[in-house]
Motif scaffolding. Structure first.
Motif, short mmCIF file in Angstrom:
data_model
loop_
_atom_site.label_atom_id
_atom_site.label_comp_id
_atom_site.label_asym_id
_atom_site.label_seq_id
_atom_site.Cartn_x
_atom_site.Cartn_y
_atom_site.Cartn_z
N ALA A 46 -13.11 103.58 -8.23
CA ALA A 46 -13.18 103.54 -6.81
C ALA A 46 -12.59 104.70 -5.67
CB ALA A 46 -12.37 103.53 -6.38
N ALA A 83 -15.15 105.50 -2.62
CA ALA A 83 -15.41 106.29 -0.77
C ALA A 83 -15.78 107.39 -0.32
CB ALA A 83 -14.23 106.25 -1.74
N ALA A 138 -10.06 105.86 -0.46
CA ALA A 138 -9.71 104.30 -1.17
C ALA A 138 -8.43 105.22 -2.71
CB ALA A 138 -10.56 103.51 -2.27
N SER A 171 -7.74 100.82 0.46
CA SER A 171 -8.48 101.45 0.73
C SER A 171 -8.81 101.36 2.22
CB SER A 171 -10.00 100.71 0.13
OG SER A 171 -11.32 101.04 0.89
#
Length: 401
Positions: A240, A244, A251, A276
């Motif tokens: 994540a 991002a 996120a 997010s």
């Protein structure tokens, strides 16, 4: 006002605030709001969804100008997120009265209930209900980590959960809503500006990732024989961050639940919540889809089952351009030239929820550290006073012409 409100719901262990919806701390905040209204001779009322209103003039007249924010907090949150907007609203009204302002429109101050969603997992419950973005049936199903449902919590606090629902008549009386808020970032600090005007709220949402493996003994189970969901979860957290960063988004896995949650046990279930946000919908979709694809690959590699549930979502919110331009004119001393920066934000607000029904705008006050949702959240007194003055100018320009 700040000194009176400051100790309410403060947790000595962290210095942060635990003002959760329909708790004792929330009741104290509500009593404080009602007392501020009483001191100023304002009409105080609580709507069907538990939102508090303080009125100067008759709102039934229509085209009312409303300001305010919320008083609840995230777990161990800061003193400014929400309360700054409410305190500043009362202070701005005091300033206008000191100026001898003559109001031609009703003016309201609002405290929206359960904005942070700390107890029941859904943000902006009070404003969502009023705007019809959350049905009564959906709200009745909201349940806190302690197993207490929203209806039970409301009843315990002395409110009627059967009355909740859309409130188009009340919102229809509002001609403009302006929310002042501490900035939840460092954009103003980096430019050296005390104040900013919001342009839009980024699309954002919350997704729950359930990694289901097999509970086993931590000391006797070979690594090769384990179906450990914690491994898949940990790899997903890293994925994540990477997705991002590459997309210019954010996120965060900020909440986790583990079963059976024993030091000497391989987990059977790891449940993590992803938050997010991105500047546009396409970017957000790319990030979340990428995180889910990575999570499924990790789960398969470790013999773990994965379920992903979207718990909430808010599309991009463009604040009313005409109202934003009017704020620019007022803060610019009557000229059309914008003298304060225009900022996008990744944080959700009640103003964003109302924007589909009511013309809305936001003012941001500089946050020198950029820290928010933390006891370290901060704004200087001079900047807060500048925010009050700006809000008073805006209210005067909108409600006294």
């Amino acid at each position: 006002m700040w000194r009176e409100l400051r100790p309410v719901g403060r947790y000595s262990g962290t210095g942060g605030y635990r003002r959760f919806a329909w708790t004792g701390a929330d009741a104290e905040c509500r009593a404080w709001f009602a007392e501020q209204a009483r001191r100023r001779g304002l009409v105080h009322e609580v709507d069907r969804n538990g939102n508090q209103w303080a009125w100067l003039g008759d709102p039934a007249q229509g085209d009312a100008v409303v300001t305010g924010s919320h008083l609840d907090s995230v777990p161990d949150g800061g003193a400014f997120d929400g309360p700054l907007g409410v305190v500043s609203a009362f202070a701005a009204l005091d300033e206008l009265r000191a100026r001898g302002a003559r109001f031609t429109k009703p003016v309201g101050i609002v405290n929206f209930g359960d904005e942070e969603g700390a107890r029941f997992g859904l943000a902006c419950v009070g404003s969502r209900l009023s705007a019809g973005q959350l049905t009564a049936a959906q709200a009745h199903r909201l349940t806190g980590a302690d197993g207490v449902t929203l209806p039970r919590a409301m009843e315990a606090a002395g409110y009627d959960p059967d009355a909740i629902g859309p409130d188009p008549e009340r919102l229809g009386r509002i001609g403009a809503f302006v929310e002042l808020h501490v900035e939840q970032g460092r954009a103003l600090d980096l430019t050296g500006d005390r104040l900013g005007v919001a342009s839009a709220i980024w699309p954002h949402g919350r997704w729950r990732f359930d990694f289901r493996g097999e509970a086993n003994h931590a000391g006797t189970t070979r690594l090769a024989d384990r179906r450990d969901p914690m491994l898949s979860y940990a790899e997903t957290v890293l994925a994540a961050r990477q997705r991002a960063r590459l997309a210019g988004a954010v996120a965060t896995f900020g909440k986790i639940s583990v079963e059976p949650n024993g030091v000497n046990a391989v987990p059977s279930l790891v449940r993590g919540w992803l938050d997010s946000r991105a500047a546009d919908q396409a970017t957000l979709d790319t990030v979340v889809t990428g995180v889910e694809e990575a999570a499924r690959a990790y789960a398969e590699a470790h013999g773990v089952r994965l379920d992903v549930v979207r718990e909430s979502f808010t599309p991009v919110v463009e604040f009313d351009h005409a109202l934003r331009d009017e704020l620019a004119r007022i803060l610019g001393g009557g000229t059309a030239e914008l003298t304060v920066p225009v900022l996008g934000t990744g944080a959700g607000h009640d103003a964003g929820i109302l924007s589909g029904t009511v013309p809305t705008a936001m003012l941001f006050v500089r946050n020198p550290t950029g820290v928010s949702h933390s006891p370290a959240e901060y704004a200087t007194e001079d900047d807060c006073v500048a925010g009050v003055t700006a809000l008073a100018d805006v209210l005067e320009g909108l409600a006294c012409r």
